[in-house]
Design an enzyme around this catalytic site. Structure first.
Site, PDB file in Angstrom:
ATOM      1  N   SER A 134     -34.150  18.154 136.669  1.00 51.26           N
ATOM      2  CA  SER A 134     -33.152  18.571 135.695  1.00 51.26           C
ATOM      3  C   SER A 134     -31.886  18.928 136.460  1.00 51.26           C
ATOM      4  CB  SER A 134     -33.691  19.749 134.879  1.00 51.26           C
ATOM      5  OG  SER A 134     -32.755  20.194 133.930  1.00 51.26           O
ATOM      6  N   TYR A 148     -24.188  15.248 129.421  1.00 48.86           N
ATOM      7  CA  TYR A 148     -25.152  15.362 130.522  1.00 48.86           C
ATOM      8  C   TYR A 148     -25.914  16.669 130.386  1.00 48.86           C
ATOM      9  CZ  TYR A 148     -26.901  15.792 135.325  1.00 48.86           C
ATOM     10  OH  TYR A 148     -27.713  15.954 136.438  1.00 48.86           O
ATOM     11  N   LYS A 152     -29.965  17.146 129.707  1.00 45.12           N
ATOM     12  CA  LYS A 152     -30.798  17.965 130.591  1.00 45.12           C
ATOM     13  C   LYS A 152     -31.389  19.159 129.846  1.00 45.12           C
ATOM     14  CE  LYS A 152     -30.374  15.613 134.439  1.00 45.12           C
ATOM     15  NZ  LYS A 152     -31.549  14.910 135.026  1.00 45.12           N
TER      16      LYS A 152
END
Length: 276
Positions: A134, A148, A152
């Site tokens: 992650s 993004y 994650k």
């Protein structure tokens, strides 16, 4: 001897550092990359202990074929490292649709495909590790990199549920949350265009890009030490569910949790008053 399956084996990234650490401790490794020719010279000295496979993790058929090839070659996969991933610039309001979709395709849906391909073998053997790479951005939102972060964050939630579902089968999950590490992750941002569709956010996104470019090669994190920390966590008597890597990342995450706890307690009356 364990068999590792590592995605995102592009030279200069975490993937090859994981592979080298596994080889150093006597294990064997399957490393995947979109351009496997880049790994030929690296792989040759390791002989039959290394299998390099071409893989675009966003292609489900390729994922299943690669996992099948790895299992046929080595008899099974003991450790899966979901390392493939990257982000693209853009505000939440103004990122192009294509950017949003490819961000989730690579950082979330591809991980799901690899996990689902590997899990049947792990369940059948009653043992295995899934290491999901992650990011600190998966815990603390990053301006100009919102999608993004969102992907994650989703990976974090997926991993939480997955951990509980597969624990009865002897398979464990570790989520790794690096801060800024000295890989080649920032190197490509120099020539990455800013395709922001809302003019109001262009200065923000350009500033984020400039910060990444300026910081390239100066990241505080050491990938080799980071991977050793992950392996130590896996080998601990009571392995953690997640591990943050790097000083700055650790400080940011601790502050986030402490602030969240203060806010939660400050609003306890409102929260508890919502029941019948």
């Amino acid at each position: 001897m364990r068999t590792w399956f590592v995605t995102g084996g592009t030279p200069g990234g975490f993937g090859l550092v994981y592979a080298e650490a596994a080889l150093k401790q006597g294990d064997q490794v399957v490393v995947t990359a979109r351009r496997p020719s880049e790994l030929q010279e690296w792989a040759e000295p390791h002989g039959d202990r290394v299998l390099v496979l071409q893989l675009d993790v966003t292609d489900a058929e390729q994922v299943r074929a690669a996992v099948k090839t790895a299992e046929e070659r080595f008899g099974g996969i003991d450790v899966l490292v979901n390392n493939a991933g990257r982000g693209w610039f853009g505000s939440v309001e103004g990122a192009p649709d294509e950017t949003i979709r490819r961000t989730f395709d690579l950082n979330l849906f591809a991980v799901v495909e690899v996990i689902r391909a590997v899990l049947p073998g792990m369940r059948a053997r009653g043992d295995g590790w899934i290491v999901n790479m992650s990011s600190v951005a998966g815990l603390v939102g990053a301006q100009g990199f919102g999608y993004y972060s969102a992907a994650k964050f989703a990976l974090e939630g997926l991993s939480e549920t997955l951990r509980h579902e597969i624990e009865p089968f002897g398979v464990r999950v570790l989520v790794v949350e690096p801060g800024a590490f000295r890989t080649k992750a920032f190197a490509g941002f120099q020539n990455e265009p800013v395709n922001e569709t809302v003019d109001a956010y262009v200065p923000l996104v350009e500033g984020v890009k400039a910060a990444f470019v300026e910081h390239d090669g100066k990241q505080e994190g050491d990938p080799e030490r980071g991977v050793q920390a992950v392996i130590s966590a896996m080998n601990a008597p009571v392995p953690p569910q997640r591990i943050v890597l790097g000083n700055s990342g650790y400080d940011v995450v601790v502050a986030m949790h402490e602030n969240a706890l203060v806010e939660l307690r400050a609003n306890e009356k409102l929260s508890r008053g919502a029941d019948f």
